[in-house]
Design an enzyme around this catalytic site. Sequence first.
Site, PDB file in Angstrom:
ATOM      1  CG  HIS A 169       2.681  23.222  20.902  1.00  0.00           C
ATOM      2  ND1 HIS A 169       2.803  22.235  19.955  1.00  0.00           N
ATOM      3  CD2 HIS A 169       3.792  24.010  20.752  1.00  0.00           C
ATOM      4  CE1 HIS A 169       3.928  22.419  19.266  1.00  0.00           C
ATOM      5  NE2 HIS A 169       4.545  23.483  19.724  1.00  0.00           N
ATOM      6  CG  ASP A 194       6.371  22.089  15.932  1.00  0.00           C
ATOM      7  OD1 ASP A 194       7.220  22.967  15.727  1.00  0.00           O
ATOM      8  OD2 ASP A 194       6.030  21.748  17.080  1.00  0.00           O
TER       9      ASP A 194
END
Lengths: 451, 451
Positions: free
Chosen positions: A263, A314
């Site tokens: 991220h 994810d």
Amino acid sequence: MTAIHLRRALLAEQWARGVAFSIDDNGLLAPVVAGPTEAIDGWVIPGMVNGHGHAFQRAMAGLAERRHPARSADSFWTWREEMYRLANHISPEDLEALAAWLYVEMLEAGYTAVAEFHYVHHQPDGRPYADPAAMSRAILRAATRTGIRLTLLPVFYAHGGFTEPLRPLQRRFAHTQVSEFSRVYEALRTERGPLVEVGFAAHSLRAVWPVELMQLCSLPGPAHIHIAEQRAEVTHCLRHHGQRPVDWLLDHVPVDDRWSLIHATHVTTEEVAKMAASGAVVGLCPTTEGNLGDGIFPLADLLEAGGRISIGSDSHITVDPREELRLLEYGQRLRTHARNVAADAAQPSTGQRLWIDAARGGGQSIGHPAGALTAGRCADLVVLDPDNPKLIGHSEATVLDAFIFSSGGASPVRDVMVGGQWVVLDGRHRDRDAIFAAYRSTVERLVKSRG
Amino acid sequence: MTAIHLRRALLAEQWARGVAFSIDDNGLLAPVVAGPTEAIDGWVIPGMVNGHGHAFQRAMAGLAERRHPARSADSFWTWREEMYRLANHISPEDLEALAAWLYVEMLEAGYTAVAEFHYVHHQPDGRPYADPAAMSRAILRAATRTGIRLTLLPVFYAHGGFTEPLRPLQRRFAHTQVSEFSRVYEALRTERGPLVEVGFAAHSLRAVWPVELMQLCSLPGPAHIHIAEQRAEVTHCLRHHGQRPVDWLLDHVPVDDRWSLIHATHVTTEEVAKMAASGAVVGLCPTTEGNLGDGIFPLADLLEAGGRISIGSDSHITVDPREELRLLEYGQRLRTHARNVAADAAQPSTGQRLWIDAARGGGQSIGHPAGALTAGRCADLVVLDPDNPKLIGHSEATVLDAFIFSSGGASPVRDVMVGGQWVVLDGRHRDRDAIFAAYRSTVERLVKSRG
């Protein structure tokens, strides 16, 4: 030893016509030797690496896009509560069925490798299974069954926050000691092979404290960590450590090119420069970051600084590398009001630049020699159908732009090879029907048991 | 008169089980009468309206994602130059072939109606065709061939900017007099029928000056205008009119519920409130707006003010209503760091709320009684495959969330009906192969002629 002849192939930096490779016994590309070759028509590109994901979350895709009646606003943090509830219902058999189908979806979409950031370790009451690696082994079986290249990253997860203990909902994830975690890790490392690598993850700076993080650093293999995904996390880190998460990590931990920073959404210009200089890969998950409202990563700054990226699906709300890259670039365009942000003079095709960079960075991040079609690297490739309506009229100059940006309708991904083996032909995984049937009955049972 | 029985159908505001309608001779839903009915299994939802697009641009999908070697940065304005070059190579026959295939892609994706914002009117040298409506008639033929519901919006386009004449590259678009445009418009209005509506568009405040805009307002039918898409346009409008584009338009033109304001990206809170109060539809094109780097529309503010929306695929870089709605919502989440922004207490499912609102607003915007499954409205519907992997485990509460947000792999759109006729069955348009063959040869010829 087999050999392949590629009519049109995207090599390290550019397209070439009429390229041949042998494939050695470990599934790696090698200089071609004399003998029969299999001719491969269509546009051949390196398989994409899915650099970050949590397989069990595939079962909640679409279940959390509904406003909770008791709440005035939903956020990452309310989504996380739903996700914990699901996590607490999953057995090793469930996980194997969910992951196997997810990996079929990945392969059919053009992902040839996946890094599994795996934190659901224990029984629902928090006690270890008789085999403490039982849940990890479910992931390994799913990967083997489907033929996808795997990097398993068991996650060390010890705290609920910078100053908070774990909550009951998090007890399946917990290890209280790095030493205990290391024993499981050593056992899993014996499973390494041509298609399997084993690394580790520190869940986040919230869940792993400095002394534990330093102990983890003595373990070998690829190392991943969630970092700076949410603004609240930045605030808490500033309060607790006096530094922002990425800044603190890079100052206190020997982060190098075996690391992936997942991220890294909320970073300053200085943090971007430090990440690029570290050699680590920044693991971007655009569809999940959009779905969770995380924010937009400053990609242009990182690329300009020479940084490396991977992409990951994810939460698996979307399983399509084209959409990850499209949304990644669109986020930049919406931020900067410019176009073709990821392109530059050396790689003027935005789609080609993004695919090459994400595949190569992904390969680095998972510890396999994957992500590019050159001798010594994995025979992991994707064949695009030149007759797909989205690719009609395109040449080498723009075919990856059309592949990534022109969307809707059937995917151009036609055939997929991993480690020299065809796993998808004509858009269908070789074992699709049986794996889907098991997925279906698992999901239907989970839905029933959750009420 | 035929009749249908829907096992599970999304009616105006909610799901119902076991609903029956008759279909009258105009292709409208009617209260059921006695007699045999066709049973329709699967999740039945209203067809989506594609509220804004330029069909010929389908041929450039993927051709403009490449950085131009002579430029340091690409933008909307450099993209527009590429688009003009393509526009100047297209014959009526080309346009028919491009539009027909595009409409097949739309139907297979779940769009049952399209508003064609049509501005390529004349021969490449700027002279009218012998039939001045020749290019418009190509669009009409493409729609008829494919069975999509059409609202044709011939565009009045007279200037190159607030104070600039048209450039040579824009001469195919030009009308110098509203009176001349009106004669073509009257001729096209005779083509109206159950599946065809004809309205008009003013290209933009740049291209249509106030006196012309007021003259256009006397024409009947749906009225559309591009507005406030780019920041430069806002700056120029402020300089020229002393007001922002939306502000100026709503103060000077009788904008009501026959109007669609396309893009309206750059608006203040006051302009959002004025748009909502006007009854006009705001026509959002999230994938094109992302692709062109326009910016993020403040959707949450508009919905809170009771405003109406439609979606459009505009440049057709993406032809998929799910992706338009997903990106629309993700833009909001990335802006506000919250989730489920479009949902509210009355419509807690984000996907369902977006689909219902965009279909209904789209119906309003195109002047057909389309966009909802109720008696008196169009028999335009989409059947979702309950066995699609993305929909497994979902009930009425979340099925549209899964449909819209869970992406990758085959679309759940199985069958599509327009005006009571099946045009897509099992994911394939009834005339797909022939229409694709014509598209393919047209694109290949265009590519060759452009070098």
